[in-house]
Design a protein around this motif. Structure first.
Motif, PDB file in Angstrom:
ATOM      1  N   PHE A 378      28.757  43.203  43.117  1.00 32.61           N
ATOM      2  CA  PHE A 378      29.350  44.136  44.075  1.00 32.61           C
ATOM      3  C   PHE A 378      30.818  44.342  43.732  1.00 32.61           C
ATOM      4  CE2 PHE A 378      31.798  44.468  48.165  1.00 32.61           C
ATOM      5  CZ  PHE A 378      31.532  45.799  48.403  1.00 32.61           C
ATOM      6  N   ARG A 379      31.238  45.605  43.625  1.00 31.17           N
ATOM      7  CA  ARG A 379      32.650  45.913  43.443  1.00 31.17           C
ATOM      8  C   ARG A 379      33.159  46.576  44.723  1.00 31.17           C
ATOM      9  NH1 ARG A 379      36.329  46.220  39.533  1.00 31.17           N
ATOM     10  NH2 ARG A 379      34.847  45.961  37.819  1.00 31.17           N
ATOM     11  N   GLY A 380      34.121  45.954  45.359  1.00 37.36           N
ATOM     12  CA  GLY A 380      34.654  46.520  46.594  1.00 37.36           C
ATOM     13  C   GLY A 380      35.152  45.466  47.565  1.00 37.36           C
ATOM     14  N   ASN A 381      35.211  44.209  47.123  1.00 38.07           N
ATOM     15  CA  ASN A 381      35.621  43.136  48.028  1.00 38.07           C
ATOM     16  C   ASN A 381      37.098  43.250  48.405  1.00 38.07           C
ATOM     17  OD1 ASN A 381      33.314  41.460  48.506  1.00 38.07           O
ATOM     18  ND2 ASN A 381      33.390  40.846  46.355  1.00 38.07           N
ATOM     19  N   VAL A 424      43.697  40.793  59.117  1.00 34.52           N
ATOM     20  CA  VAL A 424      44.804  40.919  58.166  1.00 34.52           C
ATOM     21  C   VAL A 424      44.311  40.432  56.805  1.00 34.52           C
ATOM     22  CG1 VAL A 424      46.628  40.667  59.887  1.00 34.52           C
ATOM     23  CG2 VAL A 424      45.665  38.629  58.802  1.00 34.52           C
ATOM     24  N   PRO A 425      44.934  40.885  55.706  1.00 35.67           N
ATOM     25  CA  PRO A 425      44.507  40.416  54.381  1.00 35.67           C
ATOM     26  C   PRO A 425      44.725  38.912  54.226  1.00 35.67           C
ATOM     27  CG  PRO A 425      45.882  42.384  54.218  1.00 35.67           C
ATOM     28  CD  PRO A 425      45.986  41.915  55.634  1.00 35.67           C
ATOM     29  N   VAL A 426      43.874  38.258  53.447  1.00 36.45           N
ATOM     30  CA  VAL A 426      44.084  36.845  53.156  1.00 36.45           C
ATOM     31  C   VAL A 426      45.351  36.719  52.324  1.00 36.45           C
ATOM     32  CG1 VAL A 426      41.635  36.268  53.257  1.00 36.45           C
ATOM     33  CG2 VAL A 426      42.651  36.920  51.073  1.00 36.45           C
ATOM     34  N   ASP A 427      46.013  35.548  52.410  1.00 35.83           N
ATOM     35  CA  ASP A 427      47.243  35.321  51.659  1.00 35.83           C
ATOM     36  C   ASP A 427      47.116  34.036  50.855  1.00 35.83           C
ATOM     37  OD1 ASP A 427      47.507  33.273  53.548  1.00 35.83           O
ATOM     38  OD2 ASP A 427      48.791  34.482  54.851  1.00 35.83           O
ATOM     39  N   GLU A 428      48.257  33.539  50.371  1.00 32.89           N
ATOM     40  CA  GLU A 428      48.222  32.381  49.474  1.00 32.89           C
ATOM     41  C   GLU A 428      47.706  31.114  50.145  1.00 32.89           C
ATOM     42  OE1 GLU A 428      52.943  31.141  50.056  1.00 32.89           O
ATOM     43  OE2 GLU A 428      52.161  31.754  48.095  1.00 32.89           O
ATOM     44  N   SER A 440      43.605  39.333  48.020  1.00 28.46           N
ATOM     45  CA  SER A 440      42.746  39.954  49.024  1.00 28.46           C
ATOM     46  C   SER A 440      41.949  41.118  48.445  1.00 28.46           C
ATOM     47  CB  SER A 440      43.597  40.447  50.202  1.00 28.46           C
ATOM     48  OG  SER A 440      42.831  41.233  51.092  1.00 28.46           O
ATOM     49  N   ASP A 441      42.620  42.013  47.731  1.00 27.98           N
ATOM     50  CA  ASP A 441      41.988  43.226  47.216  1.00 27.98           C
ATOM     51  C   ASP A 441      41.494  42.994  45.794  1.00 27.98           C
ATOM     52  OD1 ASP A 441      41.241  45.721  46.354  1.00 27.98           O
ATOM     53  OD2 ASP A 441      42.943  46.761  47.251  1.00 27.98           O
ATOM     54  N   ASN A 442      40.168  43.007  45.619  1.00 30.90           N
ATOM     55  CA  ASN A 442      39.573  42.730  44.310  1.00 30.90           C
ATOM     56  C   ASN A 442      38.856  43.939  43.722  1.00 30.90           C
ATOM     57  OD1 ASN A 442      39.784  39.542  44.024  1.00 30.90           O
ATOM     58  ND2 ASN A 442      39.268  40.007  46.141  1.00 30.90           N
ATOM     59  N   ILE A 443      39.176  45.128  44.223  1.00 29.58           N
ATOM     60  CA  ILE A 443      38.487  46.326  43.760  1.00 29.58           C
ATOM     61  C   ILE A 443      38.738  46.575  42.276  1.00 29.58           C
ATOM     62  CG2 ILE A 443      38.513  48.850  43.930  1.00 29.58           C
ATOM     63  CD1 ILE A 443      38.734  48.550  46.941  1.00 29.58           C
ATOM     64  N   ASN A 444      39.944  46.317  41.811  1.00 33.53           N
ATOM     65  CA  ASN A 444      40.294  46.649  40.428  1.00 33.53           C
ATOM     66  C   ASN A 444      40.081  45.505  39.451  1.00 33.53           C
ATOM     67  OD1 ASN A 444      41.591  49.467  40.461  1.00 33.53           O
ATOM     68  ND2 ASN A 444      42.495  48.442  42.223  1.00 33.53           N
ATOM     69  N   TYR A 445      39.451  44.453  39.870  1.00 33.03           N
ATOM     70  CA  TYR A 445      39.258  43.308  38.975  1.00 33.03           C
ATOM     71  C   TYR A 445      38.346  43.682  37.810  1.00 33.03           C
ATOM     72  CZ  TYR A 445      37.915  38.665  37.348  1.00 33.03           C
ATOM     73  OH  TYR A 445      37.679  37.565  36.561  1.00 33.03           O
ATOM     74  N   GLY A 448      37.873  47.526  33.341  1.00 35.34           N
ATOM     75  CA  GLY A 448      37.866  48.188  32.052  1.00 35.34           C
ATOM     76  C   GLY A 448      39.226  48.408  31.450  1.00 35.34           C
ATOM     77  N   ASP A 449      40.289  48.164  32.186  1.00 33.81           N
ATOM     78  CA  ASP A 449      41.618  48.386  31.634  1.00 33.81           C
ATOM     79  C   ASP A 449      42.096  47.165  30.863  1.00 33.81           C
ATOM     80  OD1 ASP A 449      41.517  47.155  34.038  1.00 33.81           O
ATOM     81  OD2 ASP A 449      43.290  48.063  34.896  1.00 33.81           O
ATOM     82  N   LYS A 450      43.116  47.347  30.082  1.00 31.50           N
ATOM     83  CA  LYS A 450      43.594  46.322  29.170  1.00 31.50           C
ATOM     84  C   LYS A 450      44.000  45.053  29.914  1.00 31.50           C
ATOM     85  CE  LYS A 450      46.895  45.639  25.406  1.00 31.50           C
ATOM     86  NZ  LYS A 450      48.015  46.242  24.656  1.00 31.50           N
ATOM     87  N   GLN A 451      43.542  43.926  29.402  1.00 33.72           N
ATOM     88  CA  GLN A 451      43.889  42.606  29.940  1.00 33.72           C
ATOM     89  C   GLN A 451      43.476  42.462  31.410  1.00 33.72           C
ATOM     90  OE1 GLN A 451      45.295  40.031  28.235  1.00 33.72           O
ATOM     91  NE2 GLN A 451      45.153  41.231  26.369  1.00 33.72           N
ATOM     92  N   SER A 452      42.542  43.290  31.828  1.00 28.92           N
ATOM     93  CA  SER A 452      42.078  43.270  33.223  1.00 28.92           C
ATOM     94  C   SER A 452      43.206  43.524  34.216  1.00 28.92           C
ATOM     95  CB  SER A 452      41.419  41.916  33.559  1.00 28.92           C
ATOM     96  OG  SER A 452      40.316  41.703  32.726  1.00 28.92           O
ATOM     97  N   SER A 453      44.250  44.174  33.757  1.00 34.98           N
ATOM     98  CA  SER A 453      45.351  44.528  34.660  1.00 34.98           C
ATOM     99  C   SER A 453      44.995  45.830  35.351  1.00 34.98           C
ATOM    100  CB  SER A 453      46.661  44.687  33.898  1.00 34.98           C
ATOM    101  OG  SER A 453      46.648  45.899  33.176  1.00 34.98           O
ATOM    102  N   ARG A 454      45.794  46.224  36.302  1.00 34.71           N
ATOM    103  CA  ARG A 454      45.517  47.451  37.032  1.00 34.71           C
ATOM    104  C   ARG A 454      46.015  48.665  36.253  1.00 34.71           C
ATOM    105  NH1 ARG A 454      46.859  48.501  43.434  1.00 34.71           N
ATOM    106  NH2 ARG A 454      45.845  50.502  43.603  1.00 34.71           N
ATOM    107  N   PHE A 455      46.917  48.456  35.324  1.00 31.39           N
ATOM    108  CA  PHE A 455      47.525  49.556  34.596  1.00 31.39           C
ATOM    109  C   PHE A 455      47.114  49.528  33.133  1.00 31.39           C
ATOM    110  CE2 PHE A 455      50.562  47.985  37.828  1.00 31.39           C
ATOM    111  CZ  PHE A 455      50.401  49.015  38.740  1.00 31.39           C
ATOM    112  N   TYR A 456      47.037  50.700  32.519  1.00 30.65           N
ATOM    113  CA  TYR A 456      46.555  50.743  31.136  1.00 30.65           C
ATOM    114  C   TYR A 456      47.576  50.198  30.156  1.00 30.65           C
ATOM    115  CZ  TYR A 456      49.315  55.047  30.603  1.00 30.65           C
ATOM    116  OH  TYR A 456      50.319  55.965  30.552  1.00 30.65           O
TER     117      TYR A 456
END
Length: 561
Positions: A378-381, A424-428, A440-445, A448-456
């Motif tokens: 599932f993608r969307g946690n 509220v979002p989970v924290d450390e 908390s937000d794992n949608i972009n995990y 497909g982007d480089k090094q699994s980062s959010r940015f190319y």
């Protein structure tokens, strides 16, 4: 003769020893004795192994392994359904798509509890209402459906459409609370008929609020939220010293096994597994070939003698052909059709191909990352936790703290109602030194982007401005902006940028299955498409699912022969 006496003596001695051992065993495992400590506990409750009941409208789907994304062809060249082996846990799914009648029950409840005529609640009913204008077409006369499809009794058992992903998700939450509210009333934990007679905007039932803070349910009205179930209203007796001990466990808890898990949208993996129903092709621990559709065979017409030639689903058969020539051989529908008009698949689920396509829970990405996870994919946690107030107690949503979202089209939707627990979002505190999740937000995990980062361009400076970061995002989708001016009027800004390269972002959701508007190609359960979560159409509906707690299956496993 002597030998017979000796044999009789030995037999009697054996019987005495057996009875003795049985007695000792019975004493050592006396009723109420813990197998862990030997202490007297309520083992009857702990070992009852209470079976989960199927919620209203749900069908059991036994989990297993399957090949997700396997299609016979990809004429659209989407390349977004590469076959991956996945395992899905057992779960429950709606037997049919959610119908107009079911959704109108939701709207009637909202209208009764949160009157739209009240300025404080005007956005609640309006935000939940389906968009009936989805039926309009610039070059087609469809006003009959615009005016009648949702509310006319002739369409009561037709699947609801014009519902966006957010609305479908909110309906699922509402359904959870109404089902559990009825269960508690049935078992004597809520005042009879309070769910209709005593409910108001300031006094509503929420499953999570009841579990975490039962005295705050229904606005804290103890006349509605009762202590103990049926037959448990007697006052506790005084002890030897004259003191009366306070009753414990007077409210239902998760450990009671009475309340059901939440209704929700199925994940993409669950939906595809349930639609394919490969269990009908099972040969020991393998499948006898791959199904092209939810039914056996590679054709859309039935081959059985009693209904040979009948269409097995409601779909578009060609240009200008939405059902076939009038008569026995057509599919029986020109738009949608009433549920259960076509045969169920091997799980007992209806219309898993055709009629309407269906929303699933997942955020869309072109790839399914089975290397990261091949179990309940599932993608969307987005993990949240209960908000704790200054008094150390959970914070309950009030009229002043209701969460309202303005969608890209300007529509306002309420996503938290009075009586619910604020999130509220989970924290450390929850993520520190964890290996399974770190935010908390794992949608972009690993999307497909480089090094699994959010940015190319991985490794950019943290000092980059927000506009610079937005320009470097992998999914450079349009951003339409809706704001309010000083007079309270809505200002809509359409993104006219010519530099946008994709429509994919974190607000697009997967929808599955072909619809009455689609060719047979899309009836394959493995096909996948995406649509903005805040937009609706006349061909996308939904059905709910529920997780299974306990064993994978209730039936005994035995060899076929």
């Amino acid at each position: 003769m002597k030998v017979n006496k000796i044999m009789a003596f030995r037999l009697m001695l054996s019987l005495i020893m057996i009875v003795g051992f049985a007695s000792c065993s019975k004493k050592s495992s006396s009723k109420g004795a813990s197998r862990a400590t030997g202490w007297n506990v309520d083992s009857k409750k702990a070992l009852s192994n209470k079976k989960q009941e199927a919620g209203p409208g749900l069908v059991f789907v036994e989990g297993g392994t399957f090949t997700m994304g396997k299609v016979e062809d990809d004429v659209m060249h989407d390349w977004n359904n590469t076959p991956t082996q996945q395992h899905v846990q057992s779960f429950y799914m709606d037997e049919t798509e959610v119908t107009n009648f079911m959704y109108l029950e939701y709207l009637d409840w909202l209208k009764s509890v949160f009157p739209p005529s009240d300025e404080n609640y005007k956005h609640i009913y309006e935000g939940a209402s389906p968009d009936t204008l989805v039926w309009r077409n610039r070059l087609g006369y469809n006003e009959t459906m615009t005016n009648n499809y949702l509310r006319h009794p002739s369409y009561a058992n037709y699947p609801v459409v014009g519902v966006n992903w957010i609305q479908a998700n909110e309906f699922s939450k509402w359904r959870t609370d109404r089902v559990n509210e009825a269960i508690l009333e049935k078992n004597g934990y809520l005042k009879k008929n309070a769910k209709t007679d005593d409910v108001s905007a300031e006094a509503t039932f929420s499953t999570e609020t009841y579990l975490k803070a039962p005295t705050m349910t229904y606005g804290g009205n103890e006349e509605i939220v009762l202590k103990g179930g049926k037959g448990a209203r007697k006052s506790p007796k005084a002890g030897k010293d004259g003191t009366v001990a306070e009753a414990k466990n007077v409210y239902v808890q998760r450990s009671s096994g009475i309340l059901l898990p939440e209704y929700r949208l199925p994940t993409e993996a669950e939906w595809e597994y349930a639609a394919a129903a490969d269990v009908g092709q099972r040969e020991y621990n393998t499948y006898k070939g791959q199904k092209k559709y939810p039914w056996s065979g590679t054709y859309t017409r039935s081959g059985k003698r009693q209904n040979k030639g009948d269409q097995l689903a409601n779909f578009k058969q060609g240009n200008g052909d939405y059902g076939g020539i009038a008569g026995w051989s057509d599919d029986g529908a020109d738009i949608t059709n009433a549920v259960k008009k076509y045969p169920a698949n091997d799980f007992g689920l209806y219309d898993m191909a055709g009629n309407v396509a269906e929303w699933v829970a997942d955020v869309y990405r072109p790839m399914i990352d089975n290397e990261a996870n091949d179990f309940n994919y599932f993608r969307g946690n987005r993990y949240t936790k209960n908000k704790i107030g200054e008094d150390g107690k959970v914070e309950i949503v009030t009229l002043a703290t209701m969460k309202r979202d303005t969608l890209s089209n300007g529509k306002i939707i309420v996503r938290s109602y009075p009586g619910q627990i604020a999130q509220v979002p989970v924290d450390e505190k929850e993520t520190y030194l964890r290996q399974n999740f770190d935010k908390s937000d794992n949608i972009n995990y690993r999307d497909g982007d480089k090094q699994s980062s959010r940015f190319y361009n991985f490794g950019s400076s943290d000092s980059d401005s927000q506009s610079q970061k937005d320009a470097k995002k992998m999914y450079n989708s349009p951003k339409h902006n809706v704001t309010t001016d000083s007079l309270g009027l809505m200002v809509r800004k359409y993104d006219n940028s010519s530099k946008r390269t994709t429509l994919i972002n974190d607000e697009v959701r997967v929808y599955k299955g072909g619809s009455w508007r689609d060719r047979a190609y899309w009836l394959d359960p493995a096909q996948r498409r995406y649509f903005p979560q805040d937009m609706a159409t006349d061909y996308i509906g939904f059905r709910c699912a529920m997780s299974r707690v306990g064993p994978k299956s209730d039936r005994k496993k035995s060899a076929r022969n």
